[in-house]
Every structure is written in C-alpha cells, then in structure tokens.
Design a protein around this motif. Structure first.
Motif, PDB file in Angstrom:
ATOM      1  N   ASP A 163      33.482  29.694  11.248  1.00  0.00           N
ATOM      2  CA  ASP A 163      34.302  29.914  12.440  1.00  0.00           C
ATOM      3  C   ASP A 163      34.027  31.280  13.054  1.00  0.00           C
ATOM      4  O   ASP A 163      33.939  31.424  14.285  1.00  0.00           O
ATOM      5  N   ILE A 164      33.885  32.285  12.204  1.00  0.00           N
ATOM      6  CA  ILE A 164      33.631  33.640  12.699  1.00  0.00           C
ATOM      7  C   ILE A 164      32.276  33.724  13.377  1.00  0.00           C
ATOM      8  O   ILE A 164      32.141  34.311  14.464  1.00  0.00           O
ATOM      9  N   THR A 165      31.258  33.127  12.751  1.00  0.00           N
ATOM     10  CA  THR A 165      29.910  33.222  13.325  1.00  0.00           C
ATOM     11  C   THR A 165      29.822  32.500  14.661  1.00  0.00           C
ATOM     12  O   THR A 165      28.993  32.841  15.505  1.00  0.00           O
ATOM     13  N   ALA A 166      30.705  31.498  14.867  1.00  0.00           N
ATOM     14  CA  ALA A 166      30.714  30.787  16.150  1.00  0.00           C
ATOM     15  C   ALA A 166      31.119  31.694  17.302  1.00  0.00           C
ATOM     16  O   ALA A 166      30.795  31.413  18.463  1.00  0.00           O
ATOM     17  N   LEU A 167      31.805  32.808  17.002  1.00  0.00           N
ATOM     18  CA  LEU A 167      32.183  33.755  18.052  1.00  0.00           C
ATOM     19  C   LEU A 167      30.950  34.355  18.731  1.00  0.00           C
ATOM     20  O   LEU A 167      31.042  34.824  19.872  1.00  0.00           O
ATOM     21  N   GLY A 168      29.820  34.366  18.024  1.00  0.00           N
ATOM     22  CA  GLY A 168      28.602  34.917  18.593  1.00  0.00           C
ATOM     23  C   GLY A 168      27.615  33.860  19.049  1.00  0.00           C
ATOM     24  O   GLY A 168      26.471  34.193  19.383  1.00  0.00           O
ATOM     25  N   SER A 169      28.044  32.606  19.087  1.00  0.00           N
ATOM     26  CA  SER A 169      27.145  31.528  19.508  1.00  0.00           C
ATOM     27  C   SER A 169      26.927  31.563  21.009  1.00  0.00           C
ATOM     28  O   SER A 169      27.780  32.034  21.775  1.00  0.00           O
ATOM     29  N   PHE A 170      25.795  31.027  21.436  1.00  0.00           N
ATOM     30  CA  PHE A 170      25.458  31.018  22.862  1.00  0.00           C
ATOM     31  C   PHE A 170      26.484  30.232  23.660  1.00  0.00           C
ATOM     32  O   PHE A 170      26.894  30.652  24.748  1.00  0.00           O
ATOM     33  N   SER A 171      26.931  29.091  23.123  1.00  0.00           N
ATOM     34  CA  SER A 171      27.874  28.249  23.866  1.00  0.00           C
ATOM     35  C   SER A 171      29.222  28.932  24.040  1.00  0.00           C
ATOM     36  O   SER A 171      29.790  28.945  25.148  1.00  0.00           O
ATOM     37  N   LEU A 172      29.768  29.506  22.960  1.00  0.00           N
ATOM     38  CA  LEU A 172      31.082  30.133  23.051  1.00  0.00           C
ATOM     39  C   LEU A 172      31.040  31.404  23.900  1.00  0.00           C
ATOM     40  O   LEU A 172      31.927  31.641  24.733  1.00  0.00           O
ATOM     41  N   LEU A 173      29.994  32.217  23.708  1.00  0.00           N
ATOM     42  CA  LEU A 173      29.870  33.418  24.535  1.00  0.00           C
ATOM     43  C   LEU A 173      29.662  33.043  25.993  1.00  0.00           C
ATOM     44  O   LEU A 173      30.192  33.705  26.900  1.00  0.00           O
ATOM     45  N   GLY A 174      28.903  31.983  26.222  1.00  0.00           N
ATOM     46  CA  GLY A 174      28.675  31.536  27.594  1.00  0.00           C
ATOM     47  C   GLY A 174      29.963  31.109  28.275  1.00  0.00           C
ATOM     48  O   GLY A 174      30.221  31.459  29.438  1.00  0.00           O
ATOM     49  N   LEU A 175      30.784  30.348  27.557  1.00  0.00           N
ATOM     50  CA  LEU A 175      32.071  29.928  28.110  1.00  0.00           C
ATOM     51  C   LEU A 175      32.987  31.123  28.356  1.00  0.00           C
ATOM     52  O   LEU A 175      33.704  31.179  29.372  1.00  0.00           O
ATOM     53  N   THR A 176      32.954  32.083  27.430  1.00  0.00           N
ATOM     54  CA  THR A 176      33.778  33.284  27.587  1.00  0.00           C
ATOM     55  C   THR A 176      33.371  34.072  28.826  1.00  0.00           C
ATOM     56  O   THR A 176      34.218  34.489  29.631  1.00  0.00           O
ATOM     57  N   VAL A 177      32.066  34.263  28.982  1.00  0.00           N
ATOM     58  CA  VAL A 177      31.563  35.016  30.139  1.00  0.00           C
ATOM     59  C   VAL A 177      31.868  34.277  31.439  1.00  0.00           C
ATOM     60  O   VAL A 177      32.253  34.891  32.444  1.00  0.00           O
ATOM     61  N   LEU A 178      31.705  32.956  31.428  1.00  0.00           N
ATOM     62  CA  LEU A 178      32.016  32.169  32.622  1.00  0.00           C
ATOM     63  C   LEU A 178      33.484  32.313  33.006  1.00  0.00           C
ATOM     64  O   LEU A 178      33.819  32.493  34.186  1.00  0.00           O
ATOM     65  N   ALA A 179      34.369  32.252  32.015  1.00  0.00           N
ATOM     66  CA  ALA A 179      35.801  32.388  32.284  1.00  0.00           C
ATOM     67  C   ALA A 179      36.132  33.787  32.808  1.00  0.00           C
ATOM     68  O   ALA A 179      36.900  33.935  33.771  1.00  0.00           O
ATOM     69  N   VAL A 180      35.554  34.812  32.171  1.00  0.00           N
ATOM     70  CA  VAL A 180      35.834  36.191  32.594  1.00  0.00           C
ATOM     71  C   VAL A 180      35.319  36.440  34.010  1.00  0.00           C
ATOM     72  O   VAL A 180      36.025  37.025  34.849  1.00  0.00           O
ATOM     73  N   CYS A 181      34.094  36.000  34.291  1.00  0.00           N
ATOM     74  CA  CYS A 181      33.521  36.211  35.622  1.00  0.00           C
ATOM     75  C   CYS A 181      34.312  35.454  36.686  1.00  0.00           C
ATOM     76  O   CYS A 181      34.515  35.964  37.803  1.00  0.00           O
ATOM     77  N   SER A 182      34.778  34.244  36.362  1.00  0.00           N
ATOM     78  CA  SER A 182      35.587  33.473  37.311  1.00  0.00           C
ATOM     79  C   SER A 182      36.882  34.215  37.619  1.00  0.00           C
ATOM     80  O   SER A 182      37.304  34.300  38.782  1.00  0.00           O
ATOM     81  N   TYR A 183      37.517  34.746  36.581  1.00  0.00           N
ATOM     82  CA  TYR A 183      38.757  35.501  36.781  1.00  0.00           C
ATOM     83  C   TYR A 183      38.507  36.735  37.648  1.00  0.00           C
ATOM     84  O   TYR A 183      39.279  37.018  38.586  1.00  0.00           O
TER      85      TYR A 183
END
Length: 246
Positions: free
Chosen positions: A82-102
């Motif tokens: 679960d922790i290593t998933a925090l650095g995955s391309f998919s999760l980071l990509g979704l995070t960046v997309l959400a932050v940039c949208s906001y």
C-alpha cells in the motif's frame, strides 16, 4: 576599522546582493550538490563499486535462511504494498491531475503549470535515465511485477518530485512558519517512506533509491527555484496575487 568597513559602499553592495540573492544561491548550491551526488552514485554503480553496499542493505529485509523470503508477517507485506503504491505512476498521475484541476479552477495558473512541468519533466527524465543505464533488477523473489529497468528508482524519484513540489507549494501559501515546516516535513517523510518500501519489496537496489531521491529532489527544487525567479521578475503571478484574483 570594522565600522569603516561596514559603512563602506562595497560592503553595502555585497551585503545587499547576498541578502537579495542568498536564497537563490543556496538553492543553486543544493541542486548542484544533489546532481553531483547522483552522478557519483551512478558512476560507482556502473563500475560495480556499489554491489557490496547494495547487497548488504537488501539482505536486511530477507530471511538469512532463505533470501527469497521477505522478513515480517503477511500483514506487513500488504502494508508495504500500500505504501509503495503512493509512488506509482497511476496514483501520482491522478494526484497531480486533481491538484492541477483545483489550481486552475482557483485561477492559480502559474502554480498549476509549475506542478505539471515538474512532474511531467521528472517522468520523462526518469524514463530516459532508466533506458540509458538499463540496470537489471535485483535477482530476488519480489512482491510485485516490474517492467522497467532498475536505475534510478522511478518510485523514489517521482515521489520526490511530486511530494516535494506539492510540499513547497503548500509552504508558499501557508500563513505560519509551523505550517510551512509541516508541509515540507510531510513531503520528505512520504518520499522516504516510498523509497524504503522499494527496498523492503526487493525490487530495487539501495543505490537505485538513493539516486532517485537525489535527482528527484534536485529536479523539484530546480522547478521551484525557476518559478520563484520568474515570479520575482513579474513573468508569472506571485502566490498572493493569484489568491487575490481568485
């Protein structure tokens, strides 16, 4: 004598320059140090000088009687996944997309651009370096499938780029010093946590993770420094200007 020196025109100019440009000079020094550290690790890795160090650290997470067995209970293995998933391309990509949208909806365009350029540029750089060095993964039974080369660690580098960029952005908007420290500290903690999880899982050598941390931190700091310089020159909005417009 000292008072004359302090009152001299040359002293005032030097003092004014250091006061105005001190943060920029410090950032350049830190970026240079991180890049040199990455190059040193890469050079020693290519020459095989990191092998003993890498193996000794990896074995800390393995059963001495069976190196293919990761230490710890099953629930710990799941927690690390679960922790290593925090650095995955998919999760980071979704995070960046959400932050940039906001940020775009809040009319903070320069902040959104900083996050996007930092993460996308870091991803491209990480991919090119993996292809260039083409280091095989550790010859161990691992806890997940991997499809790219080992050096540098993409999870370590991209988590550093993303979390440190977001942490620096939050710190710039934080109203108090404790909140600024909390933002940066949380970003560093998450970055370290993701990198350590890659070692526990046996999917990266320690030198991969160290190299990823160094280059990721350097890239994030470089992007933040460029943004700060452009803001000072008036090329992009300052954080307070963007907040007022929103």
């Amino acid at each position: 004598m000292l008072q004359k020196l302090v009152r001299s025109e040359h002293y005032r100019r030097i003092h004014g320059f250091l006061t105005a440009e001190g943060p920029l000079l410090a950032a350049i020094a830190i970026i240079s140090g991180l890049v040199l550290a990455f190059l040193q690790i890469a050079d020693e890795m290519v020459e095989g000088e990191m092998e003993a160090f890498d193996q000794s650290i990896l074995m800390l997470f393995r059963d001495p009687a069976n190196v293919d067995q990761v230490i710890g209970p099953v629930w710990a293995h799941e927690m690390v996944r679960d922790i290593t998933a925090l650095g995955s391309f998919s999760l980071l990509g979704l995070t960046v997309l959400a932050v940039c949208s906001y940020l775009l909806l809040a009319r903070m365009r320069s902040a959104a651009l900083l996050v996007a350029i930092s993460v996308i540029g870091g991803t491209i750089l990480s991919t090119l370096l993996k292809v260039g060095y083409a280091r095989p993964r550790p010859d161990l039974a691992v806890m997940s499938e991997q499809f790219t080369a080992s050096f540098p660690s993409g999870h370590a580098m991209l988590s550093a780029v993303t979390f440190l960029t977001l942490g620096a952005l939050l710190a710039r908007f934080a109203p108090t010093r404790p909140l600024q420290i909390l933002s940066i500290s949380a970003a560093i903690f998450l970055t370290i946590l993701v990198g350590a999880s890659r070692l526990y899982m046996g999917v990266h050598y320690p030198s991969d993770v160290l190299a990823g941390w160094c280059l990721g931190a350097a890239w994030a700091l470089l992007c933040s420094t460029v943004a700060a310089v452009l803001q000072r020159r008036g090329s992009v909005e300052r954080p307070e200007d963007e907040v007022e417009q929103a």
